[in-house]
Structures are given as C-alpha cells and as structure tokens.
Design a protein around this motif. Structure first.
Motif, PDB file in Angstrom:
ATOM      1  N   ARG A   1       0.063   0.439   5.903  1.00 43.93           N
ATOM      2  CA  ARG A   1       1.145   0.740   4.961  1.00 43.93           C
ATOM      3  C   ARG A   1       2.446   0.172   5.524  1.00 43.93           C
ATOM      4  O   ARG A   1       2.761   0.406   6.691  1.00 43.93           O
ATOM      5  CB  ARG A   1       1.233   2.242   4.751  1.00 43.93           C
ATOM      6  CG  ARG A   1       0.059   2.807   3.938  1.00 43.93           C
ATOM      7  CD  ARG A   1      -0.365   4.190   4.366  1.00 43.93           C
ATOM      8  NE  ARG A   1      -1.167   4.150   5.583  1.00 43.93           N
ATOM      9  CZ  ARG A   1      -1.648   5.242   6.192  1.00 43.93           C
ATOM     10  NH1 ARG A   1      -1.388   6.435   5.685  1.00 43.93           N
ATOM     11  NH2 ARG A   1      -2.357   5.126   7.291  1.00 43.93           N
TER      12      ARG A   1
ATOM     13  N   TYR B   1       4.010   3.337  -2.805  1.00 46.92           N
ATOM     14  CA  TYR B   1       4.642   3.343  -4.120  1.00 46.92           C
ATOM     15  C   TYR B   1       5.778   4.360  -4.123  1.00 46.92           C
ATOM     16  O   TYR B   1       5.843   5.258  -3.276  1.00 46.92           O
ATOM     17  CB  TYR B   1       3.631   3.656  -5.226  1.00 46.92           C
ATOM     18  CG  TYR B   1       2.948   5.006  -5.103  1.00 46.92           C
ATOM     19  CD1 TYR B   1       3.462   6.135  -5.736  1.00 46.92           C
ATOM     20  CD2 TYR B   1       1.779   5.146  -4.354  1.00 46.92           C
ATOM     21  CE1 TYR B   1       2.832   7.370  -5.620  1.00 46.92           C
ATOM     22  CE2 TYR B   1       1.152   6.367  -4.233  1.00 46.92           C
ATOM     23  CZ  TYR B   1       1.669   7.481  -4.874  1.00 46.92           C
ATOM     24  OH  TYR B   1       1.055   8.690  -4.757  1.00 46.92           O
TER      25      TYR B   1
ATOM     26  N   ASP C   1      -0.346   5.053   0.386  1.00 48.76           N
ATOM     27  CA  ASP C   1      -1.629   5.205  -0.312  1.00 48.76           C
ATOM     28  C   ASP C   1      -2.575   6.112   0.455  1.00 48.76           C
ATOM     29  O   ASP C   1      -2.524   6.211   1.689  1.00 48.76           O
ATOM     30  CB  ASP C   1      -2.302   3.845  -0.481  1.00 48.76           C
ATOM     31  CG  ASP C   1      -1.780   3.081  -1.679  1.00 48.76           C
ATOM     32  OD1 ASP C   1      -0.918   3.618  -2.402  1.00 48.76           O
ATOM     33  OD2 ASP C   1      -2.235   1.941  -1.897  1.00 48.76           O
ATOM     34  N   GLN C   2      -3.486   6.715  -0.282  1.00 45.29           N
ATOM     35  CA  GLN C   2      -4.613   7.386   0.351  1.00 45.29           C
ATOM     36  C   GLN C   2      -5.675   6.342   0.672  1.00 45.29           C
ATOM     37  O   GLN C   2      -5.700   5.256   0.079  1.00 45.29           O
ATOM     38  CB  GLN C   2      -5.202   8.450  -0.582  1.00 45.29           C
ATOM     39  CG  GLN C   2      -5.675   7.900  -1.907  1.00 45.29           C
ATOM     40  CD  GLN C   2      -6.159   8.962  -2.876  1.00 45.29           C
ATOM     41  OE1 GLN C   2      -6.865   8.648  -3.815  1.00 45.29           O
ATOM     42  NE2 GLN C   2      -5.794  10.207  -2.673  1.00 45.29           N
TER      43      GLN C   2
ATOM     44  N   THR D   1      -0.452  -4.685  -2.654  1.00 49.19           N
ATOM     45  CA  THR D   1      -1.551  -4.026  -1.965  1.00 49.19           C
ATOM     46  C   THR D   1      -2.193  -5.060  -1.046  1.00 49.19           C
ATOM     47  O   THR D   1      -2.026  -6.267  -1.232  1.00 49.19           O
ATOM     48  CB  THR D   1      -2.599  -3.471  -2.956  1.00 49.19           C
ATOM     49  OG1 THR D   1      -3.113  -4.541  -3.746  1.00 49.19           O
ATOM     50  CG2 THR D   1      -1.976  -2.429  -3.871  1.00 49.19           C
TER      51      THR D   1
ATOM     52  N   ASN E   1       0.829  -1.207   0.000  1.00 43.98           N
ATOM     53  CA  ASN E   1       0.000   0.000   0.000  1.00 43.98           C
ATOM     54  C   ASN E   1       0.864   1.258   0.000  1.00 43.98           C
ATOM     55  O   ASN E   1       0.539   2.263   0.643  1.00 43.98           O
ATOM     56  CB  ASN E   1      -0.963  -0.006   1.191  1.00 43.98           C
ATOM     57  CG  ASN E   1      -1.990  -1.112   1.106  1.00 43.98           C
ATOM     58  OD1 ASN E   1      -2.394  -1.515   0.015  1.00 43.98           O
ATOM     59  ND2 ASN E   1      -2.408  -1.634   2.246  1.00 43.98           N
TER      60      ASN E   1
ATOM     61  N   ARG F   1      -3.533   8.077  -9.681  1.00 41.18           N
ATOM     62  CA  ARG F   1      -3.397   8.884  -8.471  1.00 41.18           C
ATOM     63  C   ARG F   1      -2.142   9.739  -8.567  1.00 41.18           C
ATOM     64  O   ARG F   1      -1.052   9.215  -8.818  1.00 41.18           O
ATOM     65  CB  ARG F   1      -3.319   8.011  -7.210  1.00 41.18           C
ATOM     66  CG  ARG F   1      -3.272   8.906  -5.964  1.00 41.18           C
ATOM     67  CD  ARG F   1      -2.756   8.247  -4.730  1.00 41.18           C
ATOM     68  NE  ARG F   1      -2.551   9.258  -3.701  1.00 41.18           N
ATOM     69  CZ  ARG F   1      -1.986   9.038  -2.536  1.00 41.18           C
ATOM     70  NH1 ARG F   1      -1.566   7.831  -2.241  1.00 41.18           N
ATOM     71  NH2 ARG F   1      -1.831  10.010  -1.667  1.00 41.18           N
TER      72      ARG F   1
END
Length: 465
Positions: free
Chosen positions: A360, A27, A42-43, A308, A25, A281
C-alpha cells in the motif's frame, strides 16, 4: 507544523516534477475529522479454491455461485468446495445471463444452458442458432450477438433453448461488428467497434425491440463493459479515434477517465485484451480497469481514480498490474478470479495478496518553496498505529524521497508504528536536508491495516533573496 495537502487520487502528470502524486491499493473516504479526508488501505485476499487455467468468469444467481475455469463450469459451495457441472470448451471469457429457470452461458462460439432446478447442463443445438459472442437477458428474453457481425437475435421468452431464425435485427447505424451487450434499466445496449446503440424492449415485433438511440462511440474491449453505479462503463473509442473510459449519462456517452488514466491507456500496447470488473467493499463500489501495463479503479462514492498493483516494485515506479480477470460480491465477501482460474476472497484481517505481499503506497504531491530552496526538518505520517494483527508483531512503514523531480529516489528508512496496542506511536523522519522540491513516498507491506489521516512537514524557506 503545516500539513502537506495529499491528493486522494491517481494524478501523475506528464511532467514528473509537476506531480507524481498517487495512491496504490488505497482509497479515500469522505468524512469529518482531522484533515480533508482519510485514506484507507485495501484488505488482502486469501486463496479459497484452486481451479484450472484460465479464469473465464463468475456468476451469482438465486444464491448460487458459478465459475467458468479451464474448460469446465463449476458450482462453488458455501464451504468453497468446487463441483464440476460440465464441460465448457474454449478459452474465451464466458458470458452469463439468466431467466426464471435457466442460466445461459456463452462460450464463444457456442451457447449452453443450465436448468437451475435440475442442473441439467447442455449445449443449445438449435439449427437456427449461429456462432455467438455474447448473451444478455431482459424480461425473460435472451438477446445474443452473432459472432463477427452486426446481426443479433433473440430467444423465446422464458426459454433460452428456443431460437427463431426470423427473430433477428441489425445494429446498422454504422455497419460495424458488435462486440458486446449489456442491459440497463430494461434497455438493451449494443456496443460495436465504432458505435453504440440503445434498443427499448417494447414487447412487440420480432425481435421485440425498437432502436431508441445511437451514439458514434465504439467499444475497444468487450470485457470492459460493466454496469456500475446505475450506469454502464466501458473502454470506448471516440469519433476522433481517442480511447478512454466512457460512461452512460442518460442515453449520452460521456468521458469518465482522467488525463492520468488516459495516459496509461495510451501506453497500453494491446487494448483489445483489456478487462474490467466491479466489486463492493465497505459501501464503496469500484470499477477496476486492468491493462497489460497497469491497473486503475474508480470509486463510485468519490468519483476518484486510484492505482492498484500486485506484489512489490521499486520506489517511484509504476506498479505491476493485478492478476485478476473478474470479480463478484457475494453477500459481503468479494471473490476475485485470477488469470490462472483460482478464486481469492478478500477479508478484514488479511494483509497479503494470496502468497504475495500487499503493498500500500501514498505518494505526495511536490513540496516546494516559492521559487526558493527549502529546508525540510521533519516529516510526520499521521496514521492508525498499534493495530498489528498479532500482539508481538511490530510493524514498520518505509519512506523514500525524491529531490530531483521524481527521477531518482533515496531511502529514508523504516519507522516503527508499534506492536498491537502501541496506540501512541508516531512515524516521523528528521533532517531531510535542503531541496528545491521534494516528493515523498510512504509504503507499507506489513501485517496490519494502513489507514492514514495526514502528512505534516516542518519546513523553512530560504530567506536569502
């Protein structure tokens, strides 16, 4: 203090004590500044619309958002209210295509159309129409696949409801049944179980296509066929029988997965149920492959695969797969549809995944001496601090260490990264002891961003011969 060279991708090895490095989760960004790269968390996603189960697909056309869920087709308004358009029987994933005045919806084995001006929705009852499994459109012409067959046909230009039984062709290079189709650069790509054919839309003949290229790479799961970064990705079967993610390069399919991703694919017991979706995103376009035993995605900006996962899981373990079956990006926000049919929308300032935590994770490569034991005095996680969503909401990062090649994990405890505005906070763990090798996992489930610029370790190598 030396920097631990993080791997910005999912690079787990078959040999645990060689590498279990991964991002979950998260990048990587390419850029100048501290370290080789930052990694960005990630959001989260928030529930916007509750719809019937199962989730069957989404489509955006002329600024309108349509969703297939349960046994119905819905229009999603700008305020996220859902309006039922009509009944869409079945449980298969719906396939969508559009011309200038109609949307075609394939709900295997039947075909439906929606007039985009009048919103008249009805089944195509032409006696020349067989059971169908997919539909795409190019230059106003619909191309549909006969279910469980190598045959395919076309509609009249500009009218998906007009079918001529003579406008048929056969993807006969291998004689294998067709499972899916896609349009790329005005070319019709037909995927069989053992082959892929590309047909050029010449505008002449019946149907108005000519076969241009054939490859002996098939498709394992039609729901993984997606346009991505100017090409097409899918879960493909090679001539030798291997299964991997394939990508079109010109007209030639090429392997696009890494060995770590292929090991995940090999371990999946039901590849025919695999699915994939794309979304955007912050300028990053992602292709996410969801299997029953895990989810991975690739970033078009970097070409890197990461994991993810959903909810929470133990240190060192493989994250459970996400519950999403498709996604569309609508003028910025991305709407993900769950297996249950509901729509979730991502956004900055959201740090949960619906009602579940958004976990995350960064797992480092193996840290080791040159054949000697090392003493780890201190490890520091360099990250953005003081960014909690709420002013008085103190945030914490958890760390774990494995000293035996990622077989077992010890809890190193929580470290505060401060309340909102505590920009000087540092997350460090001391006196980690002597080890032959070590892997460290950092995880964050808090109410704030998790953006990391580096990991440092204060290490001494044993001086004894």
């Amino acid at each position: 203090m030396p920097r631990i060279s993080l791997r910005p991708d999912y690079s787990e090895s078959r040999i645990p004590n060689f590498s279990q490095a991964s991002l979950v989760n998260m990048y990587a960004e390419r850029g100048e500044g501290k370290g080789a790269f930052p990694v960005v968390g990630d959001q989260g996603r928030v529930l916007k619309v509750s719809l019937p189960s199962p989730g069957r697909g989404q489509f955006v056309h002329l600024g309108k958002h349509y969703v297939a869920a349960g046994e119905g087709l819905y229009r999603i308004e700008s305020d996220w209210n859902a309006t039922l358009i009509g009944a869409l029987p079945g449980q298969y994933q719906a396939r969508f295509a559009a011309n200038s005045t109609q949307i075609a919806i394939c709900a295997q084995p039947r075909l439906y159309t929606l007039d985009t001006e009048t919103e008249v929705f009805s089944e195509v009852d032409d006696h020349d129409l067989p059971d169908v499994s997919d539909i795409v459109a190019v230059n106003q012409v619909g191309a549909f696949l006969y279910a469980d067959s190598a045959l395919w046909g076309t509609t009249r230009a500009g009218d998906f409801r007009q079918i001529d039984a003579l406008d048929i062709a056969t993807a006969e290079s291998s004689g294998d049944p067709l499972v899916g189709a896609v349009i790329i650069l005005n070319m019709l790509v037909l995927f069989g179980t053992d082959s892929t054919e590309i047909w050029a839309n010449t505008g002449e003949g019946s149907p108005p296509f000519d076969r241009a290229f054939v490859a002996d790479v098939g498709c394992v799961a039609a729901a993984t066929i997606r346009r991505f970064d100017g090409s097409v990705l899918w879960l493909g079967r090679t001539p030798s029988g291997g299964v991997t993610v394939m990508r079109t390069a010109g007209s030639q399919p090429v392997r696009y997965a890494t060995h770590a991703v292929e090991r995940l694919i090999e371990a999946c017991p039901d590849l025919h149920l695999a699915r994939a979706f794309t979304y955007v995103r912050d300028g990053h376009e992602f292709y996410e492959l969801a299997l029953s035993n895990g989810s991975v995605r690739v970033d078009a900006a970097t070409g890197l695969w990461t994991q993810t996962g959903a909810g929470a899981w133990p240190a060192g373990a493989f994250p459970p797969p996400n519950n999403y079956v498709n996604a569309v990006t609508i003028d910025g926000p991305t709407a993900h549809q769950s297996q249950d049919g509901d729509l979730y929308v991502g956004g900055d300032g959201v740090y949960t995944d619906g009602s579940a935590p958004l976990t995350r994770v960064i797992r480092t490569p193996v840290v080791a001496g040159n054949g000697k034991r090392i003493t780890m005095h201190r490890v520091e996680l360099e990250l953005e601090t003081g960014a909690a969503a709420e002013v008085e909401d103190e945030q914490f990062v958890q760390a774990y260490i494995s000293r035996d090649g990622c077989h077992t994990w010890a809890d190193l405890g929580l470290r505060s990264i401060g309340k909102r505005g505590d920009y000087g906070k540092r997350a460090e763990w001391r006196r980690l002891g002597q080890v032959e090798n070590a892997t460290i996992e950092f995880r964050y489930t808090g109410n704030g961003p998790f953006n990391v610029t580096g990991v440092y370790a204060d290490i001494d190598e044993d001086k004894r011969p």
